[in-house]
Structure formats: C-alpha cells, structure tokens
Enzyme design. Structure first.
Site, PDB file in Angstrom:
ATOM      1  N   ARG A   1     -75.307  55.737 102.101  1.00  0.00           N
ATOM      2  CA  ARG A   1     -76.505  56.376 101.529  1.00  0.00           C
ATOM      3  C   ARG A   1     -76.190  57.847 101.260  1.00  0.00           C
ATOM      4  O   ARG A   1     -75.680  58.551 102.139  1.00  0.00           O
ATOM      5  CB  ARG A   1     -77.694  56.215 102.513  1.00  0.00           C
ATOM      6  CG  ARG A   1     -79.009  56.600 101.873  1.00  0.00           C
ATOM      7  CD  ARG A   1     -80.194  56.199 102.715  1.00  0.00           C
ATOM      8  NE  ARG A   1     -81.055  57.340 102.930  1.00  0.00           N
ATOM      9  CZ  ARG A   1     -82.216  57.307 103.545  1.00  0.00           C
ATOM     10  NH1 ARG A   1     -82.666  56.164 104.010  1.00  0.00           N
ATOM     11  NH2 ARG A   1     -82.931  58.395 103.698  1.00  0.00           N
TER      12      ARG A   1
ATOM     13  N   ARG B   1     -82.160  68.048 106.163  1.00  0.00           N
ATOM     14  CA  ARG B   1     -83.324  67.147 106.271  1.00  0.00           C
ATOM     15  C   ARG B   1     -84.059  67.399 107.586  1.00  0.00           C
ATOM     16  O   ARG B   1     -85.298  67.423 107.626  1.00  0.00           O
ATOM     17  CB  ARG B   1     -82.869  65.682 106.207  1.00  0.00           C
ATOM     18  CG  ARG B   1     -82.535  65.225 104.792  1.00  0.00           C
ATOM     19  CD  ARG B   1     -81.613  64.023 104.774  1.00  0.00           C
ATOM     20  NE  ARG B   1     -82.191  62.802 105.280  1.00  0.00           N
ATOM     21  CZ  ARG B   1     -81.461  61.725 105.648  1.00  0.00           C
ATOM     22  NH1 ARG B   1     -80.148  61.747 105.570  1.00  0.00           N
ATOM     23  NH2 ARG B   1     -82.057  60.644 106.086  1.00  0.00           N
TER      24      ARG B   1
HETATM   25  P1  AP5 Z   1     -84.182  54.174 110.084  1.00  0.00           P
HETATM   26  O1  AP5 Z   1     -85.018  53.100 110.632  1.00  0.00           O
HETATM   27  O2  AP5 Z   1     -83.737  54.103 108.677  1.00  0.00           O
HETATM   28  O3  AP5 Z   1     -84.855  55.595 110.364  1.00  0.00           O
HETATM   29  P2  AP5 Z   1     -85.832  56.414 109.445  1.00  0.00           P
HETATM   30  O4  AP5 Z   1     -86.665  57.247 110.347  1.00  0.00           O
HETATM   31  O5  AP5 Z   1     -86.531  55.495 108.480  1.00  0.00           O
HETATM   32  O6  AP5 Z   1     -84.745  57.298 108.730  1.00  0.00           O
HETATM   33  P3  AP5 Z   1     -84.532  57.678 107.225  1.00  0.00           P
HETATM   34  O7  AP5 Z   1     -83.188  58.304 107.101  1.00  0.00           O
HETATM   35  O8  AP5 Z   1     -84.781  56.536 106.300  1.00  0.00           O
HETATM   36  O9  AP5 Z   1     -85.653  58.750 107.114  1.00  0.00           O
HETATM   37  P4  AP5 Z   1     -85.894  59.867 106.141  1.00  0.00           P
HETATM   38  O10 AP5 Z   1     -87.206  60.362 106.563  1.00  0.00           O
HETATM   39  O11 AP5 Z   1     -84.807  60.881 106.016  1.00  0.00           O
HETATM   40  O12 AP5 Z   1     -85.808  59.078 104.750  1.00  0.00           O
HETATM   41  P5  AP5 Z   1     -86.838  58.756 103.629  1.00  0.00           P
HETATM   42  O13 AP5 Z   1     -86.327  57.588 102.926  1.00  0.00           O
HETATM   43  O14 AP5 Z   1     -88.242  58.751 104.121  1.00  0.00           O
HETATM   44  O15 AP5 Z   1     -82.909  54.310 111.067  1.00  0.00           O
HETATM   45  C1  AP5 Z   1     -81.844  55.199 110.797  1.00  0.00           C
HETATM   46  C2  AP5 Z   1     -80.562  54.559 111.336  1.00  0.00           C
HETATM   47  O16 AP5 Z   1     -80.659  54.438 112.758  1.00  0.00           O
HETATM   48  C3  AP5 Z   1     -80.321  53.128 110.812  1.00  0.00           C
HETATM   49  O17 AP5 Z   1     -78.954  52.941 110.579  1.00  0.00           O
HETATM   50  C4  AP5 Z   1     -80.820  52.232 111.963  1.00  0.00           C
HETATM   51  O18 AP5 Z   1     -80.147  50.999 111.992  1.00  0.00           O
HETATM   52  C5  AP5 Z   1     -80.511  53.087 113.176  1.00  0.00           C
HETATM   53  N1  AP5 Z   1     -81.451  52.854 114.275  1.00  0.00           N
HETATM   54  C6  AP5 Z   1     -82.804  52.643 114.186  1.00  0.00           C
HETATM   55  N2  AP5 Z   1     -83.344  52.496 115.405  1.00  0.00           N
HETATM   56  C7  AP5 Z   1     -82.333  52.635 116.293  1.00  0.00           C
HETATM   57  C8  AP5 Z   1     -82.274  52.580 117.711  1.00  0.00           C
HETATM   58  N3  AP5 Z   1     -83.336  52.357 118.461  1.00  0.00           N
HETATM   59  N4  AP5 Z   1     -81.063  52.775 118.302  1.00  0.00           N
HETATM   60  C9  AP5 Z   1     -79.941  53.017 117.542  1.00  0.00           C
HETATM   61  N5  AP5 Z   1     -79.932  53.056 116.186  1.00  0.00           N
HETATM   62  C10 AP5 Z   1     -81.123  52.873 115.558  1.00  0.00           C
HETATM   63  O19 AP5 Z   1     -86.712  60.052 102.682  1.00  0.00           O
HETATM   64  C11 AP5 Z   1     -85.528  60.350 101.974  1.00  0.00           C
HETATM   65  C12 AP5 Z   1     -85.779  61.525 101.045  1.00  0.00           C
HETATM   66  O20 AP5 Z   1     -86.768  61.151 100.066  1.00  0.00           O
HETATM   67  C13 AP5 Z   1     -86.354  62.804 101.689  1.00  0.00           C
HETATM   68  O21 AP5 Z   1     -85.331  63.612 102.218  1.00  0.00           O
HETATM   69  C14 AP5 Z   1     -87.079  63.449 100.502  1.00  0.00           C
HETATM   70  O22 AP5 Z   1     -86.164  64.089  99.654  1.00  0.00           O
HETATM   71  C15 AP5 Z   1     -87.652  62.249  99.761  1.00  0.00           C
HETATM   72  N6  AP5 Z   1     -89.006  61.894 100.230  1.00  0.00           N
HETATM   73  C16 AP5 Z   1     -89.380  60.730 100.847  1.00  0.00           C
HETATM   74  N7  AP5 Z   1     -90.691  60.736 101.139  1.00  0.00           N
HETATM   75  C17 AP5 Z   1     -91.162  61.941 100.706  1.00  0.00           C
HETATM   76  C18 AP5 Z   1     -92.443  62.551 100.757  1.00  0.00           C
HETATM   77  N8  AP5 Z   1     -93.491  61.935 101.338  1.00  0.00           N
HETATM   78  N9  AP5 Z   1     -92.566  63.795 100.242  1.00  0.00           N
HETATM   79  C19 AP5 Z   1     -91.522  64.430  99.658  1.00  0.00           C
HETATM   80  N10 AP5 Z   1     -90.270  63.907  99.591  1.00  0.00           N
HETATM   81  C20 AP5 Z   1     -90.099  62.669 100.115  1.00  0.00           C
END
Ligand code: AP5
Length: 189
Positions: A134, A145
C-alpha cells in the site's frame, strides 16, 4: 438502528475490526479510505487529486469526504445501520455527520476508540507495507499520518466524549480479543 464510529490512529485496526462488526451486526461499511482508493484504481479525476494527498499522508478536503458520505447514506436508505471507518477525521466532518444524521432522522449511537501505542502502529503498518505494497505504508508517510491524526483528528474524540458517546478500548492483543471488547461495549448500549 446502530450507527457506530470506529475511531483510531492509522494502523489501530479499524478496517480489520469493521469486517467482524459487519459480519455480526449486518451494518453497512462506510470507509472513506476505501472509497478514495477505489477512485484511485478507477483513475477518476477525484482519484487523481486524492492520490497526491494520500501519498503524503495528508487529509483530503472536508468538502469532498462529506459529499462521499452523503451519497452513501442516500444510496443505503434501508440499511440496518452504518459503521463509519476513518470518518469523521476533523471536527468539521463530525459536525457535518451529525447534521446528516439529523436530516436522515438518525443519530450516532456510539464511538468506539481503539487505543494503540505509536510503536505498535508503526510496526503494523510497515509490515503491511512489505506484504501488500500500500503506497502510504512507508516510514516517512506513516510518521506524517500519525502526526496528522494527533493534530487534526484526535480532537474528534473530545467532540463525541462531550456527547457521552466515546468508549475507548485497549487496541492491543489478538484480533478476536479486541473484537470481544468491542462487542461488550456494543451490547451495553
Ligand atoms: P487496519 O485494520 O487496516 O487498521 P486501520 O486502523 O484501518 O489502518 P489504516 O492504515 O487503514 O488507517 P488509516 O486511517 O491510515 O487509513 P484510511 O484508509 O482511513 O490494520 C492495519 C494493519 O495491522 C493490517 O495489516 C492488519 O492486519 C494489522 N492488524 C490489525 N489488527 C491487529 C492486531 N490486533 N494485532 C496485530 N496486527 C493487527 O485513510 C488513508 C488516507 O485516505 C488518509 O491518510 C487520508 O489521506 C485519506 N482519508 C481517508 N479518510 C479521510 C477523511 N475522512 N478525511 C480526509 N482524508 C481521508
């Protein structure tokens, strides 16, 4: 209706736990990150603009993401409830979501916050970066982030805490153990 916000820093497990919550409670998943990544894969104008911002770890504009959520609420009028993952990420987004809920005669039931230390967030995201490639899972972008989360997103917790809707849980441990903690909180509603 159950309308749940799953909240936490990048890598806190929002996406992972959302899948389990959806399976158990039959909610519609609204992940702004997934919607934006979909726009990028479809090479839309929005996707092109969003990619440059997401690659830096910055936030896409409130106006764009609020519009995306509005469309999804409109197109899922018969849903049993929604899980908001990665939204709201600013207080302006939270205010807009509350207003959208009112216009749909709904309310946010609860915000579940996943509490995970920074070192663990970085470990998880670097690991995923190696496995899935990713684009924003590299050290420089991860650090930004997390910093954007601390500055712009964490105030959203206080916003829902003032409404007595915040439940902060320990986001460390096995995926099933954490899910058990979330279910306990939901079942107390
Ligand atoms: P995962 O479950 O994917 O965690 P997550 O909290 O969903 O992490 P993300 O990286 O997807 O969050 P994010 O907030 O940066 O991304 P988003 O897509 O919202 O787990 C992460 C990893 O850990 C996985 O490999 C999983 O297997 C592992 N894991 C999970 N649980 C575990 C455990 N218990 N033990 C060990 N390992 C574990 O946003 C991306 C970008 O989009 C942002 O930076 C921004 O640019 C934009 N964006 C998105 N939403 C908005 C918004 N509302 N406003 C403005 N910009 C936005």
């Amino acid at each position: 209706m159950l309308n749940l916000i799953l909240f936490g820093a990048p890598g806190s497990g929002k996406g992972t736990q959302s899948e389990k919550i959806i399976e158990k409670y039959g909610l519609v998943h609204l992940s702004t990150g997934d919607i934006l990544r979909n726009e990028i894969s479809n090479h839309t104008d929005l996707g092109l603009k969003a990619k440059a911002i997401m690659d830096k770890g910055e936030l896409v504009s409130d106006e764009i993401v609020i519009g995306m959520i509005e469309n999804k609420l409109e197109s899922n009028k018969n849903a049993k409830g929604f899980i908001f993952d990665g939204f709201p990420r600013t207080v302006a987004q939270a205010e807009a979501l509350d207003a959208l809920m009112v216009s749909h005669k709904q309310t946010i039931s609860i915000m579940v916050g996943l509490d995970v230390p920074k070192e663990e967030l970085i470990d998880r995201l670097l690991k995923r970066g190696q496995e899935s490639g990713r684009a924003d899972d590299n050290l420089e972008t991860i650090e930004n982030r997390i910093s954007v989360y601390q500055k712009q997103t964490s105030p959203v917790m206080s916003y829902y805490n003032e409404q007595k809707k915040l439940r902060l849980i320990n986001g460390l441990g096995s995926i099933d153990d954490i899910f058990g903690r979330i279910v306990d909180v939901i079942n107390k509603l």
